[in-house]
Design a protein around this motif. Structure first.
Motif, short mmCIF file in Angstrom:
data_model
loop_
_atom_site.label_atom_id
_atom_site.label_comp_id
_atom_site.label_asym_id
_atom_site.label_seq_id
_atom_site.Cartn_x
_atom_site.Cartn_y
_atom_site.Cartn_z
N GLY A 38 0.72 -0.84 -0.26
CA GLY A 38 0.16 0.07 -0.29
C GLY A 38 0.78 1.12 -0.05
O GLY A 38 0.04 2.12 -0.28
N LEU A 39 2.19 0.97 0.44
CA LEU A 39 2.97 2.57 0.45
C LEU A 39 4.08 2.22 -1.04
O LEU A 39 4.06 0.39 -1.45
N MET A 132 4.05 6.80 4.59
CA MET A 132 2.37 6.73 5.23
C MET A 132 2.04 7.95 5.37
O MET A 132 0.64 7.83 4.99
N GLU A 135 1.24 9.17 2.11
CA GLU A 135 0.43 8.24 0.44
C GLU A 135 -0.78 7.92 1.24
O GLU A 135 -1.58 7.22 0.34
N GLN A 136 -0.79 6.81 2.28
CA GLN A 136 -1.95 6.61 3.01
C GLN A 136 -3.21 8.12 4.05
O GLN A 136 -4.52 7.68 4.16
#
Lengths: 230, 296
Positions: A38-39, A132, A135-136
């Motif tokens: 996810g990263l 983190m 991007e999230q």
């Protein structure tokens, strides 16, 4: 689809996947520190090195950033890879000996002794927290500052960021726990979690089975110390 | 990682307050934001203020697509950017390998002693900032010290004091006295032979040359520095760079007759008689520094 050979096994993976993804798909474990699904891949920790190419012209690359190529020969656990990985872990351990993640990884690779001077840094500059945050959490509250020896992660001007939402994502992903609670200095806190949110660990008697992602938590340690002195 | 605290210029709240948002916006306007010329923007802000004020960085991140983290990261990454206010004079001592073996450390030590600051710091009176660099690319001339863009080669300890004094006085003023190539001249109108010198208006400590000028329906007077090779002018007119200006004598009001064109830009050359015989010709285009001096 791309066909490549990993540890002697032919495998087909989708176009655009990395060697790390391909190897994990096949079930070959590759240790990582700076990688997280996810990263975006970053290739900072180098723990995920693999050997690619044909003898005698093989080379070591970081599998998390290297894209799978047609007919590539990959070895994830050759003698050369293991030797390099051990050295990398030993160096990481020297800079962050108190990190449980790194200690576990090092001992899993048979490192029993530390040859280098221990630096007791709080950060291995893997950039997980920065990615983190960006991007999230879409916050971009923390980032890299300075250069070379002085490179560090933190907020601009070392003051509490306007865009930080105290989500704690940076602490959650940190393998070295750089951003652990800065209980005693709430001004400099990046998240201020402990000081601002009254973390559950401070009320441990009431919630005995509370989970704490900071282990050991600085807040608890400080509390314990204060109690002992009393 | 040890926490390297970049002091957000606590001691200089005055300078921080001086940051004008409008002037930063003006700088931003000049740069095409889509091209992402962040370094160019920061360089220009630093040229304006001498350092990168926190407020300016915040304005940059607000008005461009860059986040404050990125702007701060770039500003701290490059050695040439400073987040702390710097002094009026920038002293840069080379500590590269060649300079090092030729004794640069003792030069830096001497500078530190003379200025009473450590490398990287600014004196309390905001006059000097002492910095070290790792190489200036002039290794054969080491140890090299650069003060306000003036390079000094093969610096010895005894010269450090002189250099600091020179910088304090300003390099430009010392040059006029010492530099053989710069000297004052007296000129007169080639038509009426009336002196053009104006004792009442002084530029660089010498009488100025007064002429009447006109361009685009505007006219007024222009004063030139009489120091040959010094190019300083003073005028109430706003003459855009590149304008060709008509020069007239303020006494006989005749246009100074041009006999030749500038070899650089093609504009007419303006002649003036030099006292003691000879002819000075200067280019009539603003910004063109072409000139000729014929001494009889």
């Amino acid at each position: 689809m791309i066909t490549l050979r990993i540890n002697g096994l032919d495998v087909s993976v989708e176009q655009g996947s990395t060697l790390l993804e391909a190897a994990r798909f096949l079930g070959f474990p590759i240790p990582t520190l700076c990688h997280m699904d996810g990263l975006s891949p970053y290739g900072a920790c180098r723990v995920c090195v693999v050997e690619i190419g044909e003898e005698p012209k093989t080379k070591l690359v970081s599998s998390c950033t290297y894209p799978a190529e047609e007919r590539l020969n990959v070895r994830t656990a050759s003698a050369r890879v293991l030797r390099a990985r051990r050295m990398i872990l030993e160096l990481l351990l020297a800079s962050c000996p108190q990190s449980k993640t790194i200690q576990d990884l090092a001992s899993a690779h048979g490192i029993r002794q530390q040859r280098f001077k221990q630096e007791y840094e709080d950060c291995i500059l893997c950039g997980l927290c920065v990615r983190m945050c960006e991007e999230q959490m879409m916050a971009k509250a923390i980032g890299f500052r300075n250069r070379g020896q002085n490179r560090s992660i933190g907020t601009p001007f070392d003051i509490k960021s306007d865009v930080c939402r105290l989500c704690g994502g940076c602490i959650y992903v940190c393998p070295a726990c750089q951003l652990r609670c800065t209980y005693t200095q709430p001004d400099k806190a990046i998240c201020g979690g402990c000081a601002n949110l009254a973390p559950p660990c401070l009320e441990k008697e009431q919630f005995d089975d509370m989970m704490c992602y900071m282990d050991p938590c600085v807040a608890c340690e400080v509390e314990k110390k204060a109690q002992k002195e009393r | 990682m040890k926490q390297e605290i970049a002091t957000p210029n606590n001691g200089n709240s005055l300078a921080a307050e001086c940051v004008d948002e409008a002037s930063v916006l003006k700088i931003l306007e000049k740069h095409d934001e889509d091209r992402g010329g962040l370094i160019a923007i920061l360089e220009e802000i630093q040229r304006e203020y001498g350092y990168l004020p926190e407020k300016a960085l915040r304005v940059v991140s607000d008005k461009t697509k860059h986040s404050l983290v990125d702007v701060y990261g770039v500003a701290t990454f490059y050695r040439s950017f400073s987040l702390k206010p710097r002094g009026k004079h920038l002293v840069c001592a080379c500590l590269g390998t060649a300079c090092h073996v030729r004794g640069a450390p003792s030069i830096v030590e001497e500078l530190e002693q003379q200025l009473a600051v450590k490398a990287g710091e600014t004196t309390a009176d905001m006059e000097f900032t002492l910095e070290t660099v790792n190489c200036l690319g002039a290794c054969a001339l080491g140890p090299v010290v650069v003060i306000d863009g003036h390079y000094s080669s093969k610096v010895r300890k005894y010269r450090v004091g002189q250099l600091v004094d020179e910088a304090r006085r300003g390099f430009d003023s010392t040059e006029i006295g010492n530099d053989q190539r710069i000297f004052p001249i007296d000129v007169s109108c080639p038509h009426c032979n009336h002196s053009l010198m104006d004792e009442a208006f002084v530029i660089d400590g010498h009488p100025s040359i007064k002429v009447s000028v006109s361009f685009d329906h505007e006219d007024g007077s222009l004063r030139l520095s009489c120091l040959y090779g010094h190019y300083r002018i003073s005028t109430e007119l706003d003459i855009p760079i590149g304008t060709v200006v008509n020069f007239r004598c303020p006494h006989c009001h005749v246009q100074l007759p041009s006999t030749s064109d500038c070899s650089v830009c093609g504009a007419p050359m303006v002649p003036m008689l030099v006292y003691g015989g000879g002819m000075l010709q200067i280019c009539s285009r603003r910004g063109c520094k072409n000139h000729m001096l014929d001494l009889a």
